[in-house]
Design an enzyme around this catalytic site. Structure first.
Site, PDB file in Angstrom:
ATOM      1  N   CYS A 278      30.597 -12.170 -87.953  1.00 40.76           N
ATOM      2  CA  CYS A 278      31.753 -12.594 -89.643  1.00 40.76           C
ATOM      3  C   CYS A 278      32.609 -12.031 -88.994  1.00 40.76           C
ATOM      4  CB  CYS A 278      31.015 -11.531 -90.461  1.00 40.76           C
ATOM      5  SG  CYS A 278      29.428 -11.792 -91.435  1.00 40.76           S
TER       6      CYS A 278
ATOM      7  N   HIS B   6      37.065 -10.795 -95.492  1.00 39.66           N
ATOM      8  CA  HIS B   6      35.428 -11.128 -95.022  1.00 39.66           C
ATOM      9  C   HIS B   6      34.877 -10.924 -96.155  1.00 39.66           C
ATOM     10  CE1 HIS B   6      31.851 -12.454 -94.101  1.00 39.66           C
ATOM     11  NE2 HIS B   6      31.528 -11.342 -94.141  1.00 39.66           N
TER      12      HIS B   6
ATOM     13  N   ASN C 293      28.462 -16.290 -97.864  1.00 37.48           N
ATOM     14  CA  ASN C 293      28.814 -15.687 -96.908  1.00 37.48           C
ATOM     15  C   ASN C 293      28.824 -16.246 -96.021  1.00 37.48           C
ATOM     16  OD1 ASN C 293      29.841 -13.800 -94.559  1.00 37.48           O
ATOM     17  ND2 ASN C 293      27.644 -11.757 -95.127  1.00 37.48           N
TER      18      ASN C 293
END
Ligand code: ACO
Length: 330
Positions: A115, A255, A285
């Site tokens: 990520c 994030h 996500n």
């Protein structure tokens, strides 16, 4: 001293919306559980037939970032994409984007950092600008996570979505731009989050996954705790490096893995949620894509003004984590 300056942002997400209610028909879960434990209400899911692969979404996000920047693809020297879901093992997604944009001068490469891919890519492009080896760079975070989602695993499938975001960087000698990026990795925790597929590891992996297709495997609870500590620590390091305090941060763009992770990190940093951008409720996500999508949305909503300090902070598989401090330039 040259530094990269963000002069354009763009993003895109697939058309298809998958709600928590839809997921109630797929796995043993409830809208109430997902909302309470993650903050997610819905996510966007790609359809390959609608040109919504990682490279398609990357190209679309890039075009809108380039348009905002007023820079033509031919003027690009570099395209860097953070992704864990490339169209193919090779060539890179960046090469497909270079072809689609007709950015013939640009060197093109992908970065695999979970990520954290977007911030790793941003750092590579920023360093290339600082050394003078590159002038105009396109930095992208893009994922089609639905292609590696195990739709039988309720602990992961409710979290993930697809999308892409991009920024255009140009050199700046002034005080605006990317002030610094701080990155860290710790491979000793790789088993907290990994993909069951492999290339050189395939024979061994097939034994452990009993012939099931490739997907993401995650140990969510320890990951949650690591994410909060690592993001808070590296954000503090980034702010201190620039002699800034949390009070100076106009907007934190973290994030988007879990709203509870975001809130806990913001609390550790003493940044009130009014100054934290979240869009996890509508996209889930999207791994490398969360920060550039959120940054683009915040920018287009008029939340960022010239001179504002923006804190980008991330965490992901690897483990990898990082933070950037940006002095907004337009
Ligand atoms: N619906 C209903 N119940 C569920 C679901 C679901 N979708 N998923 C898990 N549960 C159950 C579990 O089975 C467990 O039940 P049990 O108590 O009977 O055993 C219970 O809920 C609690 O499970 P936990 O895993 O302890 O729940 P937690 O509060 O930790 O939330 C979550 C799970 C959302 C995954 C959280 O741990 C998390 O967000 N982790 C971090 C994710 C992350 O940061 N990933 C890194 C980046 S992701 C990337 O790189 C792509």
């Amino acid at each position: 001293m040259l530094k990269g300056c963000i002069v354009g942002t763009g993003s895109t997400t697939p058309k298809r919306v998958l709600t928590n209610k839809d997921l109630e028909n797929i796995v043993d879960t409830t809208d109430e559980w997902i909302t309470r434990r993650t903050g997610i209400k819905e996510r966007r899911i790609s359809s390959g037939g609608l040109d919504e692969n990682t490279s398609d979404m990357s190209t679309k996000a890039s075009l809108s970032a380039l348009e905002m920047a007023g820079i033509s693809p031919e003027a690009l020297d570099m395209i860097v994409i953070g992704t864990v879901t490339p169209d193919r093992q090779f060539p890179s997604v960046a090469c497909f984007v270079q072809k689609a944009l007709k950015a013939s001068k640009a060197v093109a490469l992908d970065v695999s950092a979970g990520c954290s891919g977007f911030l790793y890519a941003l750092s590579i492009a920023d360093n290339a600008i600082a050394t003078g080896s590159c002038k105009n760079a396109l930095v992208i975070g893009a994922e089609r996570l639905s292609s590696i989602t195990n739709w039988e695993d309720r602990s992961t499938c409710v979290l993930l979505g697809d999308g892409a975001g991009a920024v255009v960087l140009t050199p700046s000698t002034g005080t605006h731009g990317i002030l610094s990026t701080h990155l860290q990795s710790d491979g000793s925790f790789w088993e907290l989050l990994y993909s069951s597929d492999g290339i050189s590891k395939i024979p061994e992996m097939l034994n452990t996954i009993e012939g099931k297709p490739f997907y993401m495997i995650m140990d969510g609870n320890p990951l949650f705790k690591k994410a909060v500590c690592c993001m808070a620590d590296i954000a503090t390091e980034a702010l201190e490096h620039n002699e800034l305090s949390s009070a100076d941060v106009k907007l934190m763009v973290p994030h988007q893995a879990n709203l509870r992770i975001i809130k806990a990190t913001a609390e550790k940093l003493s940044i009130p949620m009014e100054r934290v951008y979240t869009n996890i409720y509508k996209y889930g996500n999207t791994s490398s894509a969360t920060i550039p999508i959120a940054l683009d949305e915040a920018n287009r909503e008029g939340l960022l003004k010239k001179g504002d300090f923006v804190l980008l902070v991330t965490f992901g598989a690897g483990l990898t984590w990082g933070a950037s401090v940006v002095k907004w330039s337009f």
